[in-house]
Every structure is written in structure tokens, then in C-alpha cells.
Design an enzyme around this catalytic site. Structure first.
Site, PDB file in Angstrom:
ATOM      1  N   ARG A   1      27.822  21.915 -15.826  1.00  0.00           N
ATOM      2  CA  ARG A   1      28.080  21.853 -17.284  1.00  0.00           C
ATOM      3  C   ARG A   1      26.913  21.171 -17.983  1.00  0.00           C
ATOM      4  O   ARG A   1      26.508  21.577 -19.081  1.00  0.00           O
ATOM      5  CB  ARG A   1      29.395  21.128 -17.563  1.00  0.00           C
TER       6      ARG A   1
ATOM      7  N   HIS B   1      45.637  27.537 -17.616  1.00  0.00           N
ATOM      8  CA  HIS B   1      44.867  26.956 -16.518  1.00  0.00           C
ATOM      9  C   HIS B   1      45.362  27.568 -15.204  1.00  0.00           C
ATOM     10  O   HIS B   1      45.914  26.898 -14.336  1.00  0.00           O
ATOM     11  CB  HIS B   1      45.063  25.427 -16.539  1.00  0.00           C
TER      12      HIS B   1
ATOM     13  N   GLU C   1      36.956  15.055 -19.342  1.00  0.00           N
ATOM     14  CA  GLU C   1      37.099  15.513 -20.724  1.00  0.00           C
ATOM     15  C   GLU C   1      37.048  14.325 -21.671  1.00  0.00           C
ATOM     16  O   GLU C   1      36.318  14.331 -22.668  1.00  0.00           O
ATOM     17  CB  GLU C   1      38.429  16.278 -20.901  1.00  0.00           C
TER      18      GLU C   1
ATOM     19  N   ASP D   1      35.839  29.543 -14.485  1.00  0.00           N
ATOM     20  CA  ASP D   1      35.892  30.965 -14.118  1.00  0.00           C
ATOM     21  C   ASP D   1      37.267  31.456 -13.689  1.00  0.00           C
ATOM     22  O   ASP D   1      37.474  32.660 -13.561  1.00  0.00           O
ATOM     23  CB  ASP D   1      34.817  31.315 -13.055  1.00  0.00           C
ATOM     24  N   ASP D   2      38.215  30.550 -13.476  1.00  0.00           N
ATOM     25  CA  ASP D   2      39.519  30.994 -12.964  1.00  0.00           C
ATOM     26  C   ASP D   2      40.635  30.962 -14.001  1.00  0.00           C
ATOM     27  O   ASP D   2      41.761  31.367 -13.707  1.00  0.00           O
ATOM     28  CB  ASP D   2      39.920  30.141 -11.743  1.00  0.00           C
TER      29      ASP D   2
HETATM   30  C1  UGA Z   1      40.435  21.056 -13.347  1.00  0.00           C
HETATM   31  C2  UGA Z   1      39.805  21.242 -14.719  1.00  0.00           C
HETATM   32  O1  UGA Z   1      40.454  22.314 -15.382  1.00  0.00           O
HETATM   33  C3  UGA Z   1      38.319  21.532 -14.557  1.00  0.00           C
HETATM   34  O2  UGA Z   1      37.743  21.796 -15.820  1.00  0.00           O
HETATM   35  C4  UGA Z   1      37.677  20.357 -13.869  1.00  0.00           C
HETATM   36  O3  UGA Z   1      36.306  20.605 -13.649  1.00  0.00           O
HETATM   37  C5  UGA Z   1      38.341  20.151 -12.510  1.00  0.00           C
HETATM   38  O4  UGA Z   1      39.760  20.016 -12.666  1.00  0.00           O
HETATM   39  C6  UGA Z   1      37.797  18.939 -11.782  1.00  0.00           C
HETATM   40  O5  UGA Z   1      38.533  18.375 -10.981  1.00  0.00           O
HETATM   41  O6  UGA Z   1      36.657  18.564 -12.007  1.00  0.00           O
HETATM   42  P1  UGA Z   1      40.548  22.906 -11.310  1.00  0.00           P
HETATM   43  O7  UGA Z   1      41.259  24.199 -11.443  1.00  0.00           O
HETATM   44  O8  UGA Z   1      41.116  21.866 -10.444  1.00  0.00           O
HETATM   45  O9  UGA Z   1      40.291  22.347 -12.770  1.00  0.00           O
HETATM   46  O10 UGA Z   1      39.004  23.134 -10.866  1.00  0.00           O
HETATM   47  P2  UGA Z   1      38.261  24.455 -10.421  1.00  0.00           P
HETATM   48  O11 UGA Z   1      38.731  25.614 -11.206  1.00  0.00           O
HETATM   49  O12 UGA Z   1      38.286  24.546  -8.951  1.00  0.00           O
HETATM   50  O13 UGA Z   1      36.760  24.116 -10.877  1.00  0.00           O
HETATM   51  C7  UGA Z   1      36.366  24.074 -12.224  1.00  0.00           C
HETATM   52  C8  UGA Z   1      35.117  24.931 -12.433  1.00  0.00           C
HETATM   53  O14 UGA Z   1      34.068  24.425 -11.632  1.00  0.00           O
HETATM   54  C9  UGA Z   1      35.311  26.397 -12.051  1.00  0.00           C
HETATM   55  O15 UGA Z   1      34.650  27.217 -12.981  1.00  0.00           O
HETATM   56  C10 UGA Z   1      34.661  26.490 -10.668  1.00  0.00           C
HETATM   57  O16 UGA Z   1      34.107  27.754 -10.385  1.00  0.00           O
HETATM   58  C11 UGA Z   1      33.570  25.428 -10.768  1.00  0.00           C
HETATM   59  N1  UGA Z   1      33.276  24.788  -9.461  1.00  0.00           N
HETATM   60  C12 UGA Z   1      34.265  24.306  -8.675  1.00  0.00           C
HETATM   61  C13 UGA Z   1      31.955  24.671  -9.057  1.00  0.00           C
HETATM   62  O17 UGA Z   1      31.041  25.102  -9.776  1.00  0.00           O
HETATM   63  N2  UGA Z   1      31.682  24.066  -7.854  1.00  0.00           N
HETATM   64  C14 UGA Z   1      32.664  23.594  -7.039  1.00  0.00           C
HETATM   65  O18 UGA Z   1      32.350  23.073  -5.936  1.00  0.00           O
HETATM   66  C15 UGA Z   1      33.977  23.729  -7.458  1.00  0.00           C
HETATM   67 MN    MN Z   2      40.491  25.995 -12.236  1.00  0.00          MN
END
Ligand code: UGA
Ligand code: MN
Length: 329
Positions: free
Chosen positions: A166, A306, A279, A192-193
Site C-alpha cells: 500500500r 469483506h 486503518e 483483491d478478495d
Molecule cells: C483484513 C483487512 O481487510 C485487510 O485490509 C488487512 O490488510 C488485513 O486484514 C491484515 O491483517 O493486514 P484479510 O482478509 O484478513 O483482511 O487479509 P487478506 O485479504 O489476506 O490481505 C489483504 C490484501 O493484502 C489482499 O489484497 C491480499 O492479496 C494482500 N496480501 C496478503 C499480500 O499482498 N501479501 C500477503 O502476504 C497477504
Molecule cells: Mn481479504
């Protein structure tokens, strides 16, 4: 002789009549369009809407604007130049895993329907991957493809994700607008999800400083939302860590480009940061709760969810006797 002619005439008469009727019907019916009509979103009203341009281009080239103008009730009024539609910059961190291309496909299918959107896709990787590069080349979206790896020490459960990605998106945005007067723009962090309605983009496009709205399926509840009284945020409806200064998910707010540029030091911090607090830590640097602009009908509508994709079962992937062709998934 006369009777022969008469009988011929009666044989031909029905045919002549059929031809005349067909010609008449054809000229009355409007010709069917040769190309399929562009589909207009039910939300595509007025400016700032998430219009659905099938042919992309500048802010004025979508079908919406010209169409609206031609249908104005005062045909001779001189068209006033409208201010440009603020660009929505969507920063998406993404990382390699079996569902990555599927997630990006869903996201691109949504973004492609939003006018004037610039996608900043940031890979959590040491280099740009071929899969994502190929995908973006065919996505038909204005985009910027960045990459930065998360240091290994931060790749642990319980630590915040996507901090570096970010920040890379923020840095790109600031650099791009370094020398020019800021064009109207809105920044949004689009994981992305998640699942995004088109109406969400219409709402966020009018962000003046920082806007907020509810997020569905988060924090162990059906939704979380900012509580609004007299048009101001006065608290948070949440079931998880209610002590957060901004009890809101990353998908629940947008920031104007102007605010991003006038706070050049505002970034996501690793030090001292816990999951769920990113956040708040970020928003604290750029705004106050009193200043927040509630969207989505005073934060009473869920326009983003989410969602989380379940981990795929690859238990039956072969170790040998692999497929004879290499297929990207
Ligand atoms: C929650 C929040 O909605 C996220 O915005 C936050 O970043 C995250 O917690 C956190 O713990 O930091 P969650 O669904 O648990 O979301 O997280 P993911 O969807 O697995 O990851 C958030 C974003 O970071 C996704 O776009 C994913 O593709 C990306 N990501 C995740 C990475 O770029 N690298 C990683 O190792 C894991
Ligand atoms: Mn997520």
C-alpha cells in the site's frame, strides 16, 4: 386468349400481394441495431456515477455524458464544460497463490465497468510476475503495475499484511502528482478478495477529504458501520476491538488525492502496528472522526463486502505423470 391471361393474373396475384405487404412491413419497422447497445448501470445517473462505458477513453468519451447532453430539454442552451470526473485510484496489494488469477479476474470485471478508474496493482513479490503482467496487458484497464516484497520477518500470522504494497502505491501516486496541480482524484484501498458494488464507486467519487461507509461480513458480524448523527460520524457499530479510534476496515473509506498530497508523510507503519489497527493508524495521520464524510445513505447501506476466498483443496495434484501441457490457472 383472354381467359389464359386472366388465369395467369389470378395465379400471380397472391404473390404480388405478399411482396407488397412484406415491403410495407419492412419500411415501418426500425432497423435493428448492428452492434449491441451499451448497457447502462441503474446507478449511472448524473455525474460522479459509476457509468459503464463499453468504449473507454477520456472522461467525456463514455456514452453517458454525450447522451445526457443531447437529451437536455433546452436544445439551444450552450453546453457548459463540466468539471472533469475525479479519477478513482484503486490500490490493490496482491500475492501469488492458487486463487490469485481468479480474484484478479473478478476485480477487473468490476473495475472495467467504472468510468475514470486507475488501477494500481502492487505485487507482494521481488519482481513483477509473468502471470500478473500478462493478465494486466489483457485487462483493458488503465493501470500501473508495481511490486515490492514483504520482508520475510513480517510474513507471519498475526502481523498486518500488505503494508509495504500500500505504501508503494501511495509513493507512486505522490510522485506522479509531484509537479502538477492536483487533478481531482480519490484514493481507495481495494483488497483483491473483497466484493464491490458499482454503486460504491459512485458514492466515493464525491469524497472531499475522507469518506466512510459500512462494510459487510467483517469483524465477526454481518457488517460494521460508522454511526451517524446529524450528518456526522459519532461512533462505530462493531463487535471487534471497539476501542479502535477508527473502527473501520480498509474497504470502508476513501481519501481525496488532495489530502494524500498535502500529507506527504502519511503512510502505513510497521513499527508498533497490529492487525486491525492499520486503518486507524493511517487515518489518524490525515483526519479526525468529526471530519469524516458519511456515504451510502448516512452509512445505512452495505455496498462492499469483506469476502474471503476459502483455501483451495489441491490434495489430488499429481506429483508425477503431470499433464502434458502447461496451463496457467
Ligand atoms: C483484513 C483487512 O481487510 C485487510 O485490509 C488487512 O490488510 C488485513 O486484514 C491484515 O491483517 O493486514 P484479510 O482478509 O484478513 O483482511 O487479509 P487478506 O485479504 O489476506 O490481505 C489483504 C490484501 O493484502 C489482499 O489484497 C491480499 O492479496 C494482500 N496480501 C496478503 C499480500 O499482498 N501479501 C500477503 O502476504 C497477504
Ligand atoms: Mn481479504
Amino acid at each position: 386468349m383472354k381467359s389464359v391471361l386472366l388465369s395467369r393474373f389470378f395465379i400471380l396475384l397472391p404473390w404480388i400481394l405478399i411482396v407488397i405487404i412484406m415491403l410495407d412491413v419492412d419500411t415501418r419497422r426500425p432497423a435493428p441495431p448492428l452492434t449491441p447497445r451499451p448497457y447502462f448501470s441503474p446507478y449511472a445517473v448524473g455525474r460522479g456515477g459509476a457509468r459503464l462505458p463499453l468504449r473507454r477513453g477520456g472522461p467525456d468519451s463514455g456514452p453517458g455524458r454525450g447522451w445526457e447532453r443531447r437529451n437536455e430539454s433546452r436544445p439551444h442552451a450552450r453546453p457548459r464544460p463540466e468539471p472533469p470526473l475525479p479519477t478513482i485510484y484503486a490500490i490493490t496489494p496482491t500475492y501469488s497463490r492458487p486463487v490469485q488469477k481468479a480474484e484478479l479476474t473478478r476485480l477487473a470485471n468490476t473495475f472495467r465497468q467504472v468510468a475514470q478508474l486507475h488501477w494500481i496493482l502492487v505485487e507482494d513479490a521481488a519482481a513483477r510476475s509473468e502471470l500478473v503482467s500478462r493478465f494486466l496487458a489483457r485487462a483493458g484497464l488503465p493501470c500501473t503495475h508495481l511490486h515490492v516484497p514483504t520482508p520475510r520477518r513480517y510474513k507471519r500470522p498475526g502481523l498486518p499484511r500488505a503494508t509495504e504494497q500500500r505504501n508503494a502505491g501511495l509513493a507512486w501516486l505522490r510522485q506522479r502528482h509531484q509537479h502538477q496541480r492536483a487533478q481531482p482524484g480519490v484514493l481507495f484501498f481495494a483488497d483483491d478478495d473483497n466484493t464491490y458494488s458499482l454503486e460504491l464507486f459512485q458514492e466515493m467519487r464525491t469524497t472531499r477529504k475522507v469518506s466512510v461507509w459500512p462494510v459487510g461480513l467483517v469483524g465477526g458480524r454481518r457488517y460494521e458501520r460508522p454511526l451517524v448523527e446529524n450528518g456526522k460520524v459519532v461512533g462505530w457499530y462493531t463487535g471487534w476491538r471497539a476501542d479502535r479510534p477508527f473502527a473501520i476496515d480498509m474497504a470502508g473509506f476513501a481519501v481525496s488525492l488532495q489530502v494524500i498530497l498535502s500529507n506527504p508523510k502519511a503512510v502505513f507503519k510497521r513499527r508498533g502496528s497490529q492487525p486491525g489497527m492499520q486503518e486507524s493508524d493511517f487515518l489518524k495521520q490525515i483526519t479526525t472522526v468529526e471530519e469524516l464524510e458519511p456515504k451510502a445513505n448516512n452509512c445505512t447501506k452495505v455496498l462492499v463486502w469483506h469476502t474471503r476466498t476459502e483455501k483451495v483443496n489441491l490434495a489430488n495434484e499429481p506429483k508425477y505423470r503431470l499433464d502434458t501441457v502447461k496451463i496457467e490457472v
